[in-house]
Design a protein around this motif. Structure first.
Motif, short mmCIF file in Angstrom:
data_model
loop_
_atom_site.label_atom_id
_atom_site.label_comp_id
_atom_site.label_asym_id
_atom_site.label_seq_id
_atom_site.Cartn_x
_atom_site.Cartn_y
_atom_site.Cartn_z
N VAL A 1 31.44 40.15 15.86
CA VAL A 1 30.51 41.03 15.16
C VAL A 1 30.37 42.33 15.94
O VAL A 1 30.16 42.32 17.16
CB VAL A 1 29.13 40.36 15.02
CG1 VAL A 1 28.06 41.40 14.72
CG2 VAL A 1 29.16 39.33 13.92
N THR A 2 30.51 43.46 15.27
CA THR A 2 30.36 44.74 15.96
C THR A 2 29.92 45.83 14.99
O THR A 2 30.14 45.71 13.79
CB THR A 2 31.69 45.16 16.65
OG1 THR A 2 31.49 46.40 17.30
CG2 THR A 2 32.81 45.29 15.63
N HIS A 3 29.29 46.88 15.55
CA HIS A 3 28.99 48.05 14.71
C HIS A 3 29.91 49.19 15.07
O HIS A 3 29.79 50.29 14.55
CB HIS A 3 27.52 48.46 14.90
CG HIS A 3 27.22 48.90 16.29
ND1 HIS A 3 26.70 48.05 17.24
CD2 HIS A 3 27.38 50.08 16.90
CE1 HIS A 3 26.57 48.70 18.38
NE2 HIS A 3 26.97 49.93 18.20
N ASP A 4 30.82 48.92 16.01
CA ASP A 4 31.71 49.96 16.53
C ASP A 4 33.05 49.88 15.80
O ASP A 4 33.84 48.96 16.02
CB ASP A 4 31.89 49.72 18.04
CG ASP A 4 32.72 50.80 18.69
OD1 ASP A 4 33.55 51.43 17.99
OD2 ASP A 4 32.56 51.00 19.90
N GLN A 5 33.30 50.84 14.92
CA GLN A 5 34.50 50.78 14.08
C GLN A 5 35.78 50.83 14.91
O GLN A 5 36.76 50.19 14.58
CB GLN A 5 34.47 51.89 13.04
CG GLN A 5 34.06 53.25 13.54
CD GLN A 5 35.21 54.22 13.58
OE1 GLN A 5 36.33 53.90 13.22
NE2 GLN A 5 34.93 55.43 14.04
N GLU A 6 35.74 51.59 16.01
CA GLU A 6 36.93 51.71 16.84
C GLU A 6 37.28 50.36 17.45
O GLU A 6 38.43 49.94 17.48
CB GLU A 6 36.65 52.74 17.93
CG GLU A 6 37.88 53.42 18.45
CD GLU A 6 37.51 54.44 19.51
OE1 GLU A 6 36.77 55.39 19.16
OE2 GLU A 6 37.91 54.25 20.66
N ASP B 1 42.65 41.22 13.68
CA ASP B 1 43.70 40.97 12.70
C ASP B 1 43.22 41.41 11.33
O ASP B 1 43.96 42.03 10.58
CB ASP B 1 44.06 39.49 12.67
CG ASP B 1 44.65 39.02 13.99
OD1 ASP B 1 45.46 39.78 14.56
OD2 ASP B 1 44.30 37.92 14.46
N ARG B 2 41.98 41.04 11.01
CA ARG B 2 41.38 41.50 9.76
C ARG B 2 39.92 41.88 10.00
O ARG B 2 39.28 41.41 10.94
CB ARG B 2 41.45 40.40 8.69
CG ARG B 2 42.88 40.20 8.14
CD ARG B 2 42.85 39.41 6.85
NE ARG B 2 42.16 38.15 7.01
CZ ARG B 2 41.47 37.56 6.04
NH1 ARG B 2 41.37 38.14 4.85
NH2 ARG B 2 40.87 36.40 6.24
N ILE B 3 39.40 42.71 9.11
CA ILE B 3 38.03 43.21 9.24
C ILE B 3 37.31 43.01 7.91
O ILE B 3 37.89 43.22 6.85
CB ILE B 3 38.03 44.73 9.57
CG1 ILE B 3 38.76 45.00 10.88
CG2 ILE B 3 36.61 45.28 9.63
CD1 ILE B 3 38.97 46.47 11.17
N ALA B 4 36.04 42.60 7.99
CA ALA B 4 35.17 42.65 6.81
C ALA B 4 34.13 43.73 7.07
O ALA B 4 33.47 43.69 8.10
CB ALA B 4 34.49 41.30 6.57
N VAL B 5 34.02 44.69 6.15
CA VAL B 5 33.04 45.75 6.33
C VAL B 5 31.77 45.39 5.56
O VAL B 5 31.80 45.19 4.35
CB VAL B 5 33.59 47.11 5.84
CG1 VAL B 5 32.56 48.22 6.13
CG2 VAL B 5 34.90 47.42 6.53
N THR C 1 43.23 44.26 6.68
CA THR C 1 43.72 44.55 8.02
C THR C 1 43.14 45.91 8.44
O THR C 1 42.68 46.68 7.58
CB THR C 1 45.25 44.66 8.02
OG1 THR C 1 45.63 45.75 7.18
CG2 THR C 1 45.89 43.38 7.51
N PRO C 2 43.15 46.20 9.75
CA PRO C 2 42.62 47.50 10.19
C PRO C 2 43.26 48.66 9.43
O PRO C 2 42.56 49.57 8.99
CB PRO C 2 42.97 47.53 11.68
CG PRO C 2 43.00 46.11 12.08
CD PRO C 2 43.52 45.35 10.89
N LEU D 1 32.25 44.04 10.59
CA LEU D 1 31.87 45.40 10.99
C LEU D 1 30.81 45.92 10.04
O LEU D 1 30.90 45.71 8.83
CB LEU D 1 33.12 46.29 10.95
CG LEU D 1 32.93 47.78 11.16
CD1 LEU D 1 32.49 48.07 12.58
CD2 LEU D 1 34.23 48.53 10.85
N GLY D 2 29.82 46.59 10.59
CA GLY D 2 28.81 47.20 9.74
C GLY D 2 27.71 47.81 10.58
O GLY D 2 27.59 47.49 11.76
#
Lengths: 345, 287
Positions: free
Chosen positions: A192-197, A204-208, A219-220, A37-38
Motif C-alpha cells: 500500500v502506498t500513496h507514492d506513485q513513483e 508487477d501490477r497496480i490498482a489505483v 501494469t505500471p 496506490l491512492g
C-alpha cells in the motif's frame, strides 16, 4: 502455476456514516508484487486491514488461495503484515521479535533460533539479534519488521506504507531491496502506498484507488501510459489533460486526452511537424521550471488550455531556459501519445 | 522595568546562579526536615531508656535492634506488617487490572475521563470517614454479614482480614491509575501485530500486554506497599486486637522512644529494599 492469492468480491466497509470502501473487486495472482496506490482516505489501507483481518467488512467476500476467510480472525489467516510504524514489540529483543510468530506456532526453540537468524540475514541484519528495537535506526526497524513478517513464510505479505517514515535516500534503497527480496522468496506482496513513483518502480501490477473504489488495475506502463480515468491520469504522473473545445481543435475529435509531459517536444513556432503522425499546437510559455536534469515548460495554448512539457537538459543551462519565458513555441507529440480518457458521467 | 530586564539578563548569563536560586529552598527543606529527621530517627534508635523514668539515655547500644530480631512479638509484628502490605498489594493488583483494562480499552473513549474521575473520587473523601464506613460495613450484622448471609456465610468481623480489605479499598486508586495509563498508551498496532503473527487473545495478553504493563503494576505497588506498611490507624479501627509496626511505634513513643525509633527504622529499610527490587522491573522510570 497461475493461482489466485487473493480474490476480493464486492468488498465494502463503512465507519458509521462514512464509507471507506465502496465495493472493491480485485484478483491478485500468486507471487505477484501488487501495489494499491491512492491518496490518503482512498480506502487502500482499509482494504489491506480487511485482508489481514483487523477490520470486518460491512459487505462482500475475501478469499485467500481459494478459501473464503471473510469472517476469520487475523490469527486464522496465512498472511503477515508489515505495519506503517513497524509495531515492533519494545520489550523483546530483535531476535525475539522475529521469532515471535514461530513461538506462537509452537516451533521448537532450536529451529526457531536458526530460522530467526536466517530471516535477519535475509534483511542484512546479522548480529543485531540481541538488541532492542529502541537501539535501532528507522531503516533497521523496518528490516526487523520485514524479517518478522517473512520468517513464517506466509502465503501473502501485506505492507502498509512501510517506507513512509524513511528519508528519501533510504527509501529508494529499500525500494530496490524490497523488490529483490520479493523475487527471492517468491511470496505475494501487497504493497500500500500513496507514492506513485514507488508504485511504478516496484510493482508487477497496480490498482489505483479513489474514493473507496478502484479506478484502474494494470501494469505500471498501462496505468501510466493509458490512464483509464482523468483521476488516474492526474494522480499517476503529472496531470496534463486536453479537454473540451481546445481538445477538439487540436486532436481533431472531441473528448478528453492525456499527454505525458515527457512525450511533448518544445520547438520553435515556425517549425513544421516532422511527420504526418505528429500533432502540434502553438502557444506562449507561461512558466519555466529548471529541475536540474530536466526543465518543465508550462505553455498556454492559443487554442485554449495549458500543457506541461518536460525536456531533458542535454546541453541547456538554467540561464538558457529562463530566456524561454514569454516566448512563442510550438509543441509537438506523436498522435498515439494523446490518450483518450473516458470521462465518467 | 529596566531593572527587571537587567536582572533577567544577568541571570540568563549565569546558569549556575539561576540553578542555585531555584533549588536552595527546596533542597534546604529536603535536607533539614526530611533527611535530618530520618537521621535523628536512625541515631536515636541506638540510644536506650531508663526503665524507671522512661528518660532517654544517650548511650550508644545496638540492644534495640537486637531485641527487634529476638523478641517473638516484635518479629511476629514485623512479619505480619510485611505480610499485610504484600497481601494488600497483591489484592490491589488483581482487582485493578481488569478495572483498568475496562476504563482504558473497553469503555467508549468519551466515557473514559469520567471513569477516571470516578476512580479518583474516593481519594477526595476523608481517610477517617472511609475507614469508619468500613467499620460499619464489617460490624456484626452490618452490610458484609447481611450480603453474605444468603450464602450461609458471615462477614470477616474485625481483625487482620478486615484490615487487609480496608487497606485494599483505600489504596486501590493508586494501583488503578498507573495501570490505566499504561494500558491506554499501549499501541493498538502491537495487539494487531501479535494477532497477525498467529497469537490468540490469551497469548497476546501474556506475551505483549502483561510484560508492557508490568512496570506500571510495580509502580502502583510501590504506593500500595509503602502506604500499607506505614498505616496504623486503619488497623486500630477495623483490626480488632491486630497490631502492626505502626501500632508498636505509637505505643512505644511515650515509654521507650529509642525502641520506637528502632521499630520506625524497619519500614524505612523494608521500603528501600522494596524500591530496589522494583527498580529492576523498570517501575521507577514509569512513575
Amino acid at each position: 502455476m497461475e493461482g489466485m492469492a487473493i480474490r476480493l468480491q464486492g468488498l465494502r466497509k463503512s465507519f458509521g456514516e462514512t464509507t471507506a470502501v465502496a465495493g472493491v473487486d480485485l484478483e491478485i495472482r500468486d507471487g505477484e508484487f501488487f501495489s494499491m496506490l491512492g491518496p490518503s482516505g482512498s480506502g487502500k489501507t482499509t482494504v489491506l486491514r480487511m485482508i489481514a483481518g483487523f477490520e470486518a467488512p460491512s459487505g462482500g467476500r475475501i478469499e485467500l488461495a481459494g478459501q473464503e476467510v471473510t469472517g476469520l480472525a487475523p490469527f486464522e489467516r496465512d498472511v503477515h503484515t508489515v505495519f506503517q510504524d513497524y509495531a515492533l514489540f519494545p520489550h523483546m529483543t530483535v531476535e525475539q521479535n522475529v521469532a515471535y510468530g514461530l513461538k506462537v506456532r509452537k516451533v521448537p526453540k532450536a529451529e526457531r533460533l536458526v530460522r530467526a537468524r536466517k530471516a535477519l540475514a535475509e534483511v542484512r541484519l546479522e548480529g543485531f539479534g540481541k538488541r532492542r528495537p529502541s537501539q535501532l535506526s528507522g531503516g533497521q526497524r523496518q528490516r526487523v519488521a520485514l524479517a518478522r513478517a517473512l520468517v513464517g513464510r506466509p502465503r501473502v505479505l501485506l505492507l502498509d506504507e512501510p517506507l513512509g517514515a524513511l528519508d528519501l535516500k533510504l527509501r529508494e534503497q529499500m525500494q530496490v531491496e524490497l523488490k529483490a527480496l520479493q523475487r527471492e522468496v517468491g511470496i505475494t506482496f501487497v504493497f500500500v502506498t500513496h507514492d506513485q513513483e514507488e508504485a511504478l518502480t516496484m510493482s508487477d501490477r497496480i490498482a489505483v484507488f479513489h474514493q473507496g473504489r478502484i479506478e484502474q488495475v494494470g501494469t505500471p506502463a498501462e496505468v501510466y501510459e493509458r490512464p483509464a480515468t482523468p483521476f488516474v491520469a492526474s494522480f499517476v504522473g503529472t496531470s496534463n489533460l486536453l479537454e473540451g473545445e481546445s481538445a477538439h481543435r487540436i486532436v481533431g475529435t472531441p473528448g478528453t486526452y492525456s499527454i505525458r509531459p515527457e512525450k511533448i517536444r518544445v520547438l520553435k513556432e515556425s517549425a513544421e511537424a516532422d511527420q504526418p503522425e505528429h500533432a502540434t499546437a502553438v502557444g506562449t510559455v507561461a512558466e519555466v521550471v529548471y529541475l536540474g536534469d530536466a526543465t518543465r515548460f508550462l505553455v498556454d495554448l492559443d487554442a485554449g488550455g495549458r500543457l506541461t512539457a518536460l525536456q531533458q537538459n542535454l546541453e541547456t543551462s538554467s540561464e538558457d531556459v529562463a530566456a524561454y519565458r514569454g516566448t512563442r513555441v510550438r509543441l509537438q507529440w506523436h498522435r498515439r501519445h494523446a490518450v483518450a480518457v473516458p470521462v465518467p458521467d | 522595568m529596566a531593572l527587571i530586564t537587567r536582572t533577567a539578563g544577568a541571570l540568563h548569563r549565569r546558569p549556575r546562579l539561576r540553578l542555585t536560586l531555584l533549588l536552595t529552598a527546596p533542597l534546604l527543606w529536603l535536607a533539614v526536615l526530611y533527611l535530618g529527621s530520618l537521621s535523628v530517627l536512625f541515631v536515636s534508635a541506638f540510644w536506650t531508656t531508663n526503665s524507671f523514668t522512661s528518660e532517654v539515655v544517650k548511650v550508644w547500644s545496638t540492644d534495640n535492634f537486637h531485641e527487634l530480631f529476638t523478641v517473638p512479638v516484635f518479629r511476629q509484628v514485623i512479619l505480619r506488617s510485611i505480610g499485610v502490605a504484600l497481601a494488600v498489594t497483591a489484592l490491589c493488583a488483581v482487582i485493578a487490572f481488569p478495572l483498568a483494562f475496562y476504563t482504558a480499552r473497553v469503555a467508549k473513549p468519551k466515557w473514559r475521563p469520567l471513569l477516571v474521575v470516578a476512580i479518583l473520587t474516593p481519594l477526595w473523601a476523608s481517610y477517617l470517614v472511609k475507614v469508619y464506613a468500613w467499620r460499619l460495613i464489617l460490624s456484626e450484622g452490618g452490610l458484609a454479614d447481611w450480603m453474605l448471609k444468603p450464602f450461609g456465610l458471615g462477614g470477616p468481623g474485625y481483625g487482620l482480614t478486615a484490615a487487609v480489605l480496608t487497606l485494599t479499598y483505600l489504596w486501590l486508586p493508586y494501583m488503578i491509575l498507573p495501570i490505566h495509563t499504561a494500558l491506554e498508551q499501549l499501541p493498538a498496532n502491537l495487539l494487531d501485530a501479535s494477532a497477525d503473527l498467529g497469537a490468540k487473545g490469551w497469548r497476546t495478553f501474556r506475551s505483549v500486554v502483561l510484560p508492557m504493563v508490568l512496570p506500571s503494576v510495580a509502580a502502583g505497588s510501590v504506593f500500595t506497599f509503602s502506604l500499607s506498611l506505614g498505616d496504623y490507624i486503619t488497623v486500630q479501627i477495623v483490626g480488632g486486637k491486630t497490631q502492626l509496626i505502626g501500632n508498636l511505634v505509637y505505643s512505644n513513643i511515650e515509654l521507650n522512644l529509642p525502641m520506637a525509633a528502632a521499630l520506625g527504622t524497619v519500614p524505612v529499610v523494608v521500603i528501600v529494599l522494596y524500591l530496589l527490587a522494583m527498580r529492576r522491573t523498570g517501575a521507577l522510570s514509569s512513575l
